[in-house]
Design an enzyme around this catalytic site. Sequence first.
Site, PDB file in Angstrom:
ATOM      1  N   CYS A 293      -1.034  -0.445 -21.917  1.00 26.54           N
ATOM      2  CA  CYS A 293      -0.850   1.010 -21.905  1.00 26.54           C
ATOM      3  C   CYS A 293       0.516   1.383 -22.475  1.00 26.54           C
ATOM      4  CB  CYS A 293      -0.990   1.545 -20.476  1.00 26.54           C
ATOM      5  SG  CYS A 293      -0.671   3.307 -20.330  1.00 26.54           S
TER       6      CYS A 293
ATOM      7  N   THR B 195      -5.259   8.174 -15.680  1.00 21.41           N
ATOM      8  CA  THR B 195      -4.613   7.123 -14.887  1.00 21.41           C
ATOM      9  C   THR B 195      -3.553   7.693 -13.953  1.00 21.41           C
ATOM     10  OG1 THR B 195      -3.167   6.736 -16.783  1.00 21.41           O
ATOM     11  CG2 THR B 195      -5.067   5.289 -16.542  1.00 21.41           C
TER      12      THR B 195
ATOM     13  N   PHE C 242      -1.899  -1.884 -15.789  1.00 20.69           N
ATOM     14  CA  PHE C 242      -1.683  -1.182 -17.061  1.00 20.69           C
ATOM     15  C   PHE C 242      -2.141  -2.007 -18.260  1.00 20.69           C
ATOM     16  CE2 PHE C 242       1.386   0.894 -14.246  1.00 20.69           C
ATOM     17  CZ  PHE C 242       1.139   2.232 -14.526  1.00 20.69           C
TER      18      PHE C 242
END
Length: 1065
Positions: A403, A268, A396
């Site tokens: 996350c 990411t 996220f």
Amino acid sequence: MTTPIPSPPALPFLGNLTALEKEVPQRSFELLADQYGEIYKLNLVSRTTYLANSYELQNELSNEKRFTKAVTAALVEVRNGTGDGLFTAHNHEENWGIAHRLLMPAFSTAKVRDMFDDMVDIASQMVTKWERFGPRHVIDVVEDFTRLAFDTITLCAMNFRLNNFYKETPHPFVTAMADFLVESGYRSNRPPIANTLMWGSNAKYQEDLKVMNELVDQLIQDRKDNPIDKEDLLNIMLNGVDKKTGKKLSDENIRHNLITFLVAGHETTSGMLTFTLYYLCKNPEAMRKAREEVDEVLGDEQIRLEHIGKLKYISACFRESLRLTPPATIRVVESVEDTTLCGGKYAVPKGARIGIVASKCQTDPKIWGEDAREFKPERVYGENFEKLPQNAWQPFGYGMRACIGRPFAWQEAHIALACILQKLDMTMHDPGYSLELKQTLTVKPKEFYVHAIPRNRSTSPIAVAPTSTLIGLPKVSKPAEEQTEPETKAEPKHKLYVAYGSNTGTSQTFAQRIASDAPSHGFKATLGTLDSIASHVPTDGPLVIVTASFEGEPADNAAHFFDWIQTLKGHEFADVKYAVFGCGNRDWVRTFQRIPKAIDETFAERGAKRLLERGVGDAQAAEFFEAFDTWEADLWKALATEYNIEVSEDRTPVVSGISMKTVDAGTSRASVLRQGDADLGKVVENRLLTSPNAPAKRHIVFELPEHMTYRAGDYLAILPTNPLRDVHRVTAHFQLSPEQQIVLSSSGPTSLPVDKPISIFALLSGYVELSQPATTRDLRILSSVESSDATKATLADLQAAYAEKVLGKRISILDLLEAHPDIQLPFGTYLEMLPAMRVRQYSISSSPLYDAQRPSLTVSVVEAPALSGKGEAFKFLGVASTFLAGLHPGDVVQLAVRASSAVFHPPEDPTVPMVMFAAGSGLSPMRGFLQERAMQKKAGREVAKSLLFFGCRSPHEDFIYCESDLKEWQELGIVDVRPAFSRSSADSLGCKYVQDRIWHDREEVRDAYDHQKAKFFTCGSGKVAQGVKKVLTELIKEAKGFTAEEAAAAFERAIQGRYATDIFE
């Protein structure tokens, strides 16, 4: 009563598997969303999945009492490596709770701040590498940001240095992990039996797992053997005890979580950095604002922890990048019980898996507006971000399973980008690059390359990139100072810099000519784009700028430069000497020469010395090329005066900077097989659309390489070859064998292939334009070489009446050489006189919703009588259209998709009607728009009826697509076609041209604008566009009772955000 959730047609046994692209399935999910709307269903053999594509659904699906995270599809396969680690654990697995409770505090903002120094250490390694490799080095951004993220997570979390920036190739773990993720994605989309039969893939898969496990097992064992007193993630996992259960993590779960951190921790972050850098490179204003913020906050200091919170615009850039292209593309939830969505509109059963397509939900025009696909950091800057609706921005994830490493990634990314912008100017290797994706567990840009130019650099610009997006073009030669030059009587003593801004190739051709002529005038030239001199305009030699305006905007490779000079306030150019030549089209009065004029005036205002008045080239005028020739001649005179260069009386422009040697006489044929590469498209269909009585128009379908995508309204750039007839004419005149092998070398920058063998045939076919009319400069060169007195008199007469006798009759250099065989012109000089072969851009006439890999073109084939009177054998042939007309299914063509103007696409909301004006092949993009609307209508979406005004000759000759697509779409109710037949006006209510039909149906046009909020589009020649503009202005004049001036001003106001044009000549 609920509404059935739509689904694409399915195949027996395979379901909807064939609807998904293998390499980048994300593109398929997005295209299906464009077609089916806010939600659709896919049957993927072993599972049924719903895909949600609107803000309303994303918000509703974020209710954790009704929907919980589901580990499905590729994540099930990823569990082979990550098991019950944090990212891939099922909700019921105990180890997830233990690890989450132990590690959540370790990723708190306070703990992440303690990792700051280590993050700066790794970021500095990357920036130092880029600085030392220099501005000519081509940087693979994805690869280096991947190295950055891997090294950062291993150092910060495990106190282990991978040292990827000190190695030629990445650590084996990196390669194994990438392959593992790709194969996991493939396995999730295959029938289970197919996976068991793929022994080779399975063996490689297990080997990759072994490599990954070996590294983390080594890290765990090393820490056990050599414990350290540091509360990093590895120590927490090894020694931590969960307060709720009193349990510790097993070695197996520690391994799973270490792999999870390495996978999720790099994927990411590297994706976010790469996408953000791409958007900044494509948007010079945003890049300037980001750089100014870094300069203001950091200055010349090394970044400190307190700087991070002050980088507010950088934060907005990351947010906007994550909104448009979130690396984690889909979050999957499952329903806790039978339920409905969208206020009872759709029913879903208990356990239904629903994928939230983040890129679609975060570009919902109902929340983000019609410009939702554009990069605008201001929309998520400061309080604008705080005012967003709940759950509108979710890159996220959400809730308990969001996350855990967001603060870590956020800090790491800010450090990296700030360090880059503080020390380096970033430019794209290919200024025309448009975003392409590659996909593993996440998505990242594909083949995105940049150059890093130190900001404390010298005053000499660097030509870092060619302008074409096509791979396989002739290799751009090195700048003059790095080339091996042919022996000349005198070495050029003065530096000359030539910079251009060009989209279509004309300005680049003019710039190339100046650079090529430089040695014969005592200068050593360096050629580059305007963006290559942004922030460092040269002062050690004169600067010549050749640039154009495109609807009042700079060319793609001049955007950063133009944005930069507009921010200057003082006398920054006091030591600069310059000249500007501008290209444009006077038909567009409001924006004609806007960019060249602004550059010229800005240089003068900022203290530069103007060597010559700005040259003005009008592309629609007969004297366009003559105007450049005249200006260039004046340029050399001005430079000779300024630099005290003696102009020898015997100097003639015939002296060539190109030298040639023969390496193969052509008596034996060299057979070279050309293999297809990523930028080779294949012809699928090529058929005639018109009757034999009308000028030919053809429908041509191409199959794109897998990595290439397009939108309705985009262009397909084609690299053609010259007609064989003209190539043979040249070889016959110069008495050369087409198979003869030669090697070219050059004393200056050139677009010809240098320093490698090439056949005469390949050179003349693909690298130069043979049919362009001779310029006045060409006539002077021909007059200067040996020929008879009669020929010289004829050439003098042609110069005197150039517009009428040369340009007006399309007389090429080759025509003149054939008409006057006594002209003793060397072949090398002839080559240097010819412009470089240009790519041609054609509007795509299809929609990716119909076929994402097979765009079509609608092409007018240019074939006209020879105005020179040479007869049928020498009729004028359009280079690109003749090339395209001769293609057959299976032929391979060099091509590239190029984005059109941001506004020249169908509205995101299909309930917004369109009013379209087109003539001839100008129907091309409109067909694509309507095909998109037809696919949406067939998928069950509400689609507004549009109006199409179309002009052609006759309903029986060239009313293209009338009995197929247009008929079907009218019956489908998505369009009402209003034709105008120039040679059969009785069949179109007495209307001869498009503008006549608009006036006839003006009440409906007014209603579409005033009450239906329609978007308006025009595609056609400048003449068509001017006619449409005139009649629309007349509509305003009639309705409002305005004067002509008031109506013209009202038209300019009315078209803002409502009217887009695509003009060709």
